[in-house]
Enzyme design. Structure first.
Site, short mmCIF file in Angstrom:
data_model
loop_
_atom_site.label_atom_id
_atom_site.label_comp_id
_atom_site.label_asym_id
_atom_site.label_seq_id
_atom_site.Cartn_x
_atom_site.Cartn_y
_atom_site.Cartn_z
N HIS A 103 0.90 -1.12 -0.27
CA HIS A 103 -0.06 0.09 0.04
C HIS A 103 0.84 1.14 0.02
O HIS A 103 1.88 1.31 0.31
CB HIS A 103 -0.87 -0.05 1.25
N PHE A 104 0.25 2.34 -0.63
CA PHE A 104 0.98 3.67 -0.54
C PHE A 104 0.49 4.54 0.68
O PHE A 104 -0.89 4.39 0.93
CB PHE A 104 0.58 4.37 -1.68
#
Length: 172
Positions: free
Chosen positions: A121-122
């Site tokens: 995930h960012f």
């Protein structure tokens, strides 16, 4: 003197926050938005959530909907959608929170700093000049000046529009 009140973070700071069941990036159901899970947006390829333990108010998490532990496992369609949504999320954060800058990060693997290693995930962290002070340096505690429920309510209309607008750039 001003007091910055961030009581929802204390359980996390002390390491007593309950472990969540299932994957944070796979909220139950098929709803596009869910305040309880801090889900701002979901489509067939991606999810956007507010970070429950943010570094700054408006701290977003962007992940593929499919459970993938590495960026290299994403299809070209998933990769394209994530990059597209990174830009859209930046636009929304700038429009609603007026940050001076935005940190964007991706940690792959525990050694790289990933707290959740099995679903990449960012992080999108809005930043303001002078937003962190001695509290972070001396006490390893960050102060968040806006309640997470208020931030969710502020950002949600933009993500509702994203869900109904076929153009992901949300021009305005």
């Amino acid at each position: 003197m001003k007091t910055l009140w961030t009581p929802w973070r204390m359980e996390h700071v002390l390491g007593r926050a309950p472990a969540s069941e299932g994957c944070l990036f796979e909220p139950p159901g098929d709803t596009l938005h869910d305040k309880r899970s801090l889900l701002l947006f979901r489509d067939n390829l991606s999810v956007v959530l507010l970070n429950r333990f943010p570094y700054a108010n408006g701290h977003l998490l962007l992940a593929p909907r499919r459970h993938l532990n590495d960026l290299t496992e994403a299809s070209s369609e998933e990769s394209h959608r994530l990059m597209e949504l990174l830009a859209v999320c930046c636009t929304i954060l700038r429009r609603k929170l007026n940050p001076h800058g935005i940190n964007i990060g991706l940690n792959l693997g525990r050694a790289a700093g990933a707290g959740i290693v099995d679903h990449f995930h960012f992080h999108l962290v809005p930043r303001w000049e002078g937003d962190h002070n001695f509290m972070t340096v001396c006490a390893e505690i960050r102060t968040i000046p806006q309640h997470i429920d208020h931030t969710f309510d502020l950002l949600l209309p933009e993500f509702i529009e994203l869900a109904t607008n076929p153009d992901p750039c949300i021009p305005r």
